[in-house]
Design a protein around this motif. Structure first.
Motif, mmCIF file in Angstrom:
data_model
loop_
_atom_site.group_PDB
_atom_site.id
_atom_site.type_symbol
_atom_site.label_atom_id
_atom_site.label_comp_id
_atom_site.label_asym_id
_atom_site.label_seq_id
_atom_site.Cartn_x
_atom_site.Cartn_y
_atom_site.Cartn_z
ATOM 1 N N PRO A 149 0.822 -1.222 0.000
ATOM 2 C CA PRO A 149 0.000 0.000 0.000
ATOM 3 C C PRO A 149 0.851 1.264 0.000
ATOM 4 O O PRO A 149 1.758 1.410 0.828
ATOM 5 C CB PRO A 149 -0.811 -0.128 1.296
ATOM 6 C CG PRO A 149 -0.013 -1.037 2.172
ATOM 7 C CD PRO A 149 0.701 -1.989 1.248
ATOM 8 N N GLY A 150 0.571 2.155 -0.967
ATOM 9 C CA GLY A 150 1.280 3.426 -1.012
ATOM 10 C C GLY A 150 2.271 3.543 -2.148
ATOM 11 O O GLY A 150 3.136 4.432 -2.112
ATOM 12 N N PHE A 158 -5.515 8.575 -6.907
ATOM 13 C CA PHE A 158 -5.114 7.328 -6.257
ATOM 14 C C PHE A 158 -5.375 7.400 -4.759
ATOM 15 O O PHE A 158 -5.846 6.423 -4.151
ATOM 16 C CB PHE A 158 -3.639 7.055 -6.533
ATOM 17 C CG PHE A 158 -3.135 5.770 -5.921
ATOM 18 C CD1 PHE A 158 -3.375 4.556 -6.542
ATOM 19 C CD2 PHE A 158 -2.415 5.772 -4.740
ATOM 20 C CE1 PHE A 158 -2.917 3.366 -5.991
ATOM 21 C CE2 PHE A 158 -1.961 4.596 -4.176
ATOM 22 C CZ PHE A 158 -2.209 3.390 -4.807
ATOM 23 N N ASN A 159 -5.083 8.536 -4.148
ATOM 24 C CA ASN A 159 -5.301 8.675 -2.705
ATOM 25 C C ASN A 159 -6.780 8.557 -2.351
ATOM 26 O O ASN A 159 -7.143 7.987 -1.316
ATOM 27 C CB ASN A 159 -4.736 10.001 -2.217
ATOM 28 C CG ASN A 159 -3.216 10.004 -2.166
ATOM 29 O OD1 ASN A 159 -2.576 8.952 -2.251
ATOM 30 N ND2 ASN A 159 -2.621 11.193 -2.035
ATOM 31 N N ARG A 160 -7.635 9.096 -3.198
ATOM 32 C CA ARG A 160 -9.071 8.942 -2.945
ATOM 33 C C ARG A 160 -9.468 7.460 -2.986
ATOM 34 O O ARG A 160 -10.231 6.980 -2.139
ATOM 35 C CB ARG A 160 -9.873 9.732 -3.981
ATOM 36 C CG ARG A 160 -9.840 11.240 -3.771
ATOM 37 C CD ARG A 160 -10.882 11.941 -4.624
ATOM 38 N NE ARG A 160 -10.630 11.797 -6.056
ATOM 39 C CZ ARG A 160 -9.871 12.630 -6.768
ATOM 40 N NH1 ARG A 160 -9.275 13.666 -6.179
ATOM 41 N NH2 ARG A 160 -9.703 12.436 -8.067
ATOM 42 N N SER A 161 -8.932 6.739 -3.966
ATOM 43 C CA SER A 161 -9.215 5.304 -4.057
ATOM 44 C C SER A 161 -8.690 4.564 -2.835
ATOM 45 O O SER A 161 -9.348 3.644 -2.322
ATOM 46 C CB SER A 161 -8.574 4.717 -5.325
ATOM 47 O OG SER A 161 -9.141 5.275 -6.494
ATOM 48 N N ALA A 162 -7.508 4.952 -2.366
ATOM 49 C CA ALA A 162 -6.924 4.293 -1.195
ATOM 50 C C ALA A 162 -7.798 4.490 0.034
ATOM 51 O O ALA A 162 -8.002 3.558 0.833
ATOM 52 C CB ALA A 162 -5.518 4.828 -0.948
ATOM 53 N N ARG A 163 -8.324 5.690 0.200
ATOM 54 C CA ARG A 163 -9.179 5.960 1.364
ATOM 55 C C ARG A 163 -10.501 5.196 1.272
ATOM 56 O O ARG A 163 -11.067 4.794 2.288
ATOM 57 C CB ARG A 163 -9.429 7.463 1.493
ATOM 58 C CG ARG A 163 -8.156 8.249 1.829
ATOM 59 C CD ARG A 163 -8.444 9.719 2.101
ATOM 60 N NE ARG A 163 -7.211 10.441 2.396
ATOM 61 C CZ ARG A 163 -6.542 11.158 1.514
ATOM 62 N NH1 ARG A 163 -7.003 11.299 0.267
ATOM 63 N NH2 ARG A 163 -5.429 11.781 1.875
ATOM 64 N N GLU A 164 -10.974 4.992 0.040
ATOM 65 C CA GLU A 164 -12.206 4.232 -0.161
ATOM 66 C C GLU A 164 -11.961 2.723 -0.082
ATOM 67 O O GLU A 164 -12.906 1.940 0.088
ATOM 68 C CB GLU A 164 -12.811 4.579 -1.520
ATOM 69 C CG GLU A 164 -13.278 6.026 -1.641
ATOM 70 C CD GLU A 164 -13.597 6.401 -3.078
ATOM 71 O OE1 GLU A 164 -13.432 5.525 -3.973
ATOM 72 O OE2 GLU A 164 -13.985 7.557 -3.316
ATOM 73 N N GLY A 191 -10.045 -4.824 4.945
ATOM 74 C CA GLY A 191 -9.773 -3.780 3.960
ATOM 75 C C GLY A 191 -8.833 -4.273 2.889
ATOM 76 O O GLY A 191 -8.523 -5.457 2.773
ATOM 77 N N ASN A 192 -8.330 -3.339 2.102
ATOM 78 C CA ASN A 192 -7.490 -3.666 0.947
ATOM 79 C C ASN A 192 -6.018 -3.541 1.335
ATOM 80 O O ASN A 192 -5.520 -2.430 1.564
ATOM 81 C CB ASN A 192 -7.811 -2.715 -0.210
ATOM 82 C CG ASN A 192 -7.185 -3.161 -1.521
ATOM 83 O OD1 ASN A 192 -6.088 -3.695 -1.536
ATOM 84 N ND2 ASN A 192 -7.878 -2.914 -2.619
ATOM 85 N N PRO A 193 -5.280 -4.654 1.406
ATOM 86 C CA PRO A 193 -3.881 -4.614 1.838
ATOM 87 C C PRO A 193 -2.925 -4.053 0.798
ATOM 88 O O PRO A 193 -1.715 -3.970 1.057
ATOM 89 C CB PRO A 193 -3.560 -6.079 2.129
ATOM 90 C CG PRO A 193 -4.419 -6.835 1.178
ATOM 91 C CD PRO A 193 -5.695 -6.044 1.075
ATOM 92 N N CYS A 194 -3.445 -3.677 -0.370
ATOM 93 C CA CYS A 194 -2.586 -3.159 -1.438
ATOM 94 C C CYS A 194 -2.749 -1.660 -1.653
ATOM 95 O O CYS A 194 -2.034 -1.075 -2.471
ATOM 96 C CB CYS A 194 -2.882 -3.880 -2.754
ATOM 97 S SG CYS A 194 -2.660 -5.665 -2.705
ATOM 98 N N LEU A 195 -3.666 -1.030 -0.942
ATOM 99 C CA LEU A 195 -3.936 0.386 -1.159
ATOM 100 C C LEU A 195 -3.551 1.218 0.054
ATOM 101 O O LEU A 195 -3.912 0.903 1.185
ATOM 102 C CB LEU A 195 -5.418 0.614 -1.472
ATOM 103 C CG LEU A 195 -5.912 0.124 -2.830
ATOM 104 C CD1 LEU A 195 -7.393 0.444 -2.986
ATOM 105 C CD2 LEU A 195 -5.107 0.743 -3.961
ATOM 106 N N GLY A 196 -2.811 2.295 -0.209
ATOM 107 C CA GLY A 196 -2.421 3.259 0.808
ATOM 108 C C GLY A 196 -2.113 4.573 0.122
ATOM 109 O O GLY A 196 -1.820 4.614 -1.075
ATOM 110 N N THR A 197 -2.169 5.656 0.866
ATOM 111 C CA THR A 197 -1.986 6.970 0.267
ATOM 112 C C THR A 197 -0.524 7.290 0.019
ATOM 113 O O THR A 197 0.383 6.720 0.636
ATOM 114 C CB THR A 197 -2.582 8.057 1.168
ATOM 115 O OG1 THR A 197 -1.951 7.981 2.459
ATOM 116 C CG2 THR A 197 -4.087 7.870 1.326
#
Length: 573
Positions: free
Chosen positions: A357-358, A455-461, A486-492
Motif C-alpha cells: 500500500p502506497g 489514487f489517494n481517494r481510491s486508497a481511502r475508499e 480492507g485492501n492490503p494493497c492500497l495506501g496513500t
C-alpha cells in the motif's frame, strides 16, 4: 541467424558417453540425473565457470499441479482442473499434447527425483495462481519451494555453485526468503521474529569465517545446489568453462558434440543423444531485436552467458526456433543502477514492493497505466502496450517517505536503511514536493498531482476503480500482511519527501525456443524428430507459449521435460 554448423565426424573421438547435457541449470541437471539413474553414462558441459545457470539466481518456485504435496497443503487438485486453467490462460499458444505431457509427467517426475536424488520441494499452503479468478485456478498447492539446503554439503564444490542475485541477500551474502525479511523487519516487535532473526545472523556470522557468503541456501540457489549435490553423488562429470562449439551429425542423427576445453577442441561421442539446456537467448542482441517488442534493450536478469548457444546449435542441425508465442520472453520490470566503475546492477521488481500500500506506477504522461500489484509478466506487457501511445520506457515507481522507510524501493532496503548513496547515484530520485519530483523525472507536474490525488481517494475508499489494485487473491497475497480487513494493497502517497525509481521492461528469461515434442525431442522443419537431439529448459519453446500462469512455470517444465528427455534417452536404441 548465423551460428555454428554441424561438422564432419572426427577420425577419432576424445571421449565417448551415452548422453551429453549442454548446460548445468535445472533442465540439464534433471536430464543428466535421470539418464544416470536409468543406467546411462552422462556428462554435463557448461559454458561458464559456475553451476546452476538461471536456476541458481531465481526465486526457485516450481509449479506442478495435482501432487500429493499440494493435497497435504490443503489444496487437492486434479489434472482436469489444471488443464482447464492452462486452456484458459495458455490457450492455443501451446498444443494439448504438450500441456498434457507436462501435467501428467510433473507429479511423476517429482516423486522420481525425490526418491533418487536430493531434490526436496514443499508445497505452498497459500500461493494463488497469477489469474486466481480464472476457471481451474488454485489458491495454493501448485507452487512449491525447495527446502533450504546446507551449502557445506557441497564441500569444495560450493565455490563453483553460482551465487544468488545480491538482491536476494542481506548483510553482504546472507540469503533470505520473504518470510525471513518479514521476521528481520519485526525483530524489535516480536519475540518469535527476534529468535528467527538472531538464528539467521548467528549462522551467517559463522559462515563468513570460512566462506565467501552464507551457506544457508534458499530459493533457486537451494534448488540448484540440491541438483548439483545429486550430480556429484552420482559421479556425473561436470566440465566447466567448456562451451559447446558444434553438433556432430551422421546420417541425419546427432551423434556427438565438439566443445572448447582447456585451450583445445574436444570431440565427444554421444551414443544416445545430446540435450540442449543452455538457458535460451536473453543475451543474444540479434535474436532479442528480432523476437522482442521494440525497444528490446539489454534488460535481462538472466546470466550473461545465456546467449542463445543452444538455439544456434539446434538450428544448424535443422531445428526450428519458434517466435510465434504470446510473448518470447517472461517479462519483468527492472530498475538499473550504474556504479562509478561502470558496473551495471539490475534489480527485478518481482513480488516485494509493487503490491504494497502506497506505491503507484506512472508512464511518461504522469498517468497510471496498470494495476501495480499484477504479476511481473503482466506489468511488463502493460509497459510495452502503454508505450505504443505514451512514452513508457522507462516508467516510474513512486512512493512517499512513509512507504520508503517501511518497505524500501528497489535497491533501497526496507526498514529505514540508509539510501543517500542511491540518491547521489541517480538511482533513487527524491523530490521535496510532488511537483519537484515531477520536474526531475521530466513529467507534467499537474498531471502527476492529479494522478496521485485520484489514487489517494481510491486508497481511502479501499477500492481502486481505475485499475483494480488489490482486487484479487494474488494481489492481496503480496500486499501488507498486517492488514486483515480492507485492501492490503492500497495506501496513500502523501508524506513528503517523495521518491521514484525508473523502471524498464526487462525479463527473467526467454520463452521462445526450439520446437520439441512431448518427450523433449527436437523437431525439424517438417515436424519430425531429429534423432539424438533434445532441448529442455529455456532452450525449449515454452510449454506455456509465452504466457505466465503462476509462480514456477519455468522451473517446473525444466525439471519435468529434463526428466522426460532422460527417460526417452534411456529407452532409445
Amino acid at each position: 541467424m548465423s551460428g555454428p554448423a554441424t561438422d564432419a565426424l572426427p577420425a577419432t573421438f576424445d571421449l565417448e558417453t551415452d548422453v551429453i547435457c549442454v548446460g548445468a541449470g535445472a533442465g540439464g541437471m534433471s536430464a543428466a540425473l535421470t539418464a544416470s539413474i536409468e543406467g546411462l553414462a552422462a556428462i554435463i558441459v557448461e559454458k561458464t565457470d559456475k553451476v546452476g545457470g538461471s536456476t541458481a539466481i531465481s526465486g526457485g518456485a516450481v509449479w506442478i499441479p495435482n501432487t500429493d504435496r499440494g493435497t497435504a497443503a490443503g489444496h487437492p487438485d486434479t489434472l482436469e482442473r489444471a488443464k482447464l486453467y492452462l486452456d484458459r490462460i495458455v490457450g492455443n499458444w501451446s498444443s494439448d499434447a504438450m500441456k498434457l505431457a507436462y501435467l501428467e509427467a510433473g507429479p511423476k517426475m517429482l516423486d522420481y527425483l525425490e526418491r533418487h536424488t536430493a531434490l526436496r520441494l514443499a508445497a505452498r499452503a497459500y500461493s494463488p495462481d497469477y489469474y486466481p479468478d480464472t476457471e481451474g485456478a488454485s489458491l495454493g498447492g501448485r507452487s512449491m519451494d525447495p527446502l533450504a539446503f546446507d551449502g557445506r554439503q557441497l564441500g569444495a564444490h560450493f565455490a563453483t555453485l553460482r551465487d544468488p542475485l545480491p538482491e536476494f541477500t542481506v548483510l553482504g551474502g546472507m540469503m533470505v526468503t520473504m518470510t525471513d525479511v518479514y521476521h528481520l523487519l519485526g525483530v524489535t516487535r516480536s519475540l518469535a521474529s527476534w529468535k528467527h532473526g538472531m538464528r539467521l545472523v548467528a549462522r551467517y556470522a559463522a559462515d563468513r569465517l570460512r566462506h565467501h557468503r552464507g551457506t544457508r541456501l534458499v530459493l533457486g540457489n537451494a534448488l540448484a545446489a540440491r541438483l548439483y549435490k545429486s550430480v556429484l553423488d552420482r559421479g556425473i562429470p561436470v566440465w566447466l568453462d567448456s562451451p559447446a562449439q558444434r553438433l556432430l551429425v551422421e546420417g541425419g542423427r546427432v551423434v556427438g558434440l565438439v566443445v572448447a576445453r582447456e585451450g583445445r577442441e574436444v570431440a565427444i561421442r554421444a551414443r544416445r543423444g545430446v540435450v540442449l539446456a543452455t538457458g535460451g537467448f536473453p543475451h543474444d542482441p540479434e535474436r532479442r531485436a528480432a523476437l522482442l517488442p521494440h525497444p528490446a534493450g539489454p534488460w535481462s536478469m538472466a546470466p550473461a552467458g545465456n546467449t542463445g548457444d543452444g538455439l544456434r546449435l539446434g538450428e544448424a542441425a535443422g531445428a526450428v526456433v519458434r517466435g510465434a508465442n504470446a510473448a518470447n520472453v517472461f517479462h519483468a520490470p527492472i530498475s538499473i543502477l550504474t556504479k562509478p566503475d561502470g558496473t551495471v546492477v539490475r534489480y527485478p521488481h518481482l513480488v516485494w514492493e509493487r503490491a504494497k500500500p502506497g506505491l503507484i506506477a506512472v508512464n511518461g504522461a504522469g498517468r497510471r497505466f496498470v494495476n501495480e500489484s499484477t504479476s511481473y509478466h503482466e506489468f511488463g506487457l502493460a509497459m510495452h502496450e502503454s508505450h505504443r501511445s505514451v512514452p513508457s520506457i522507462p516508467v516510474f515507481l513512486i512512493c512517499d517517505a512513509v512507504f520508503l522507510r517501511r518497505w524500501g524501493l528497489g535497491l533501497v532496503l526496507p526498514g529505514g536503511r540508509p539510501f543517500r548513496k542511491l540518491v547521489k547515484a541517480g538511482y533513487l530520485v527524491e523530490g521535496r514536493t510532488l511537483d519537484d519530483l515531477a520536474r526531475q523525472l521530466g513529467l507534467d507536474g499537474a498531471a502527476l498531482a492529479e494522478t496521485v490525488a485520484s489514487f489517494n481517494r481510491s486508497a481511502r475508499e479501499g477500492r481502486d476503480a481505475a485499475f483494480g489494485k488489490g482486487g484479487d487473491a494474488y494481489n492481496r497475497y503480496l500486499g501488507d500482511p498486517t492488514i486483515k480487513d480492507g485492501n492490503p494493497c492500497l495506501g496513500t502517497v502523501e508524506t513528503a519527501p517523495f521518491y521514484a525509481v525508473r523502471v524498464y521492461p526487462g525479463d527473467i528469461g526467454t520463452a521462445g525456443g526450439v520446437v520439441t515434442d512431448e518427450n523433449a525431442r527436437v523437431l525439424d522443419r517438417d515436424g519430425g524428430p531429429i534423432p539424438g537431439l533434445y532441448a529442455v529448459g529455456n532452450d525449449m519453446n515454452s510449454v506455456m507459449g509465452g504466457t505466465y500462469p503462476g509462480p514456477g512455470i519455468t522451473l517446473g517444465p525444466a525439471l519435468t521435460f529434463g526428466w522426460l528427455a532422460g527417460l526417452h534417452l534411456a529407452r532409445s536404441p
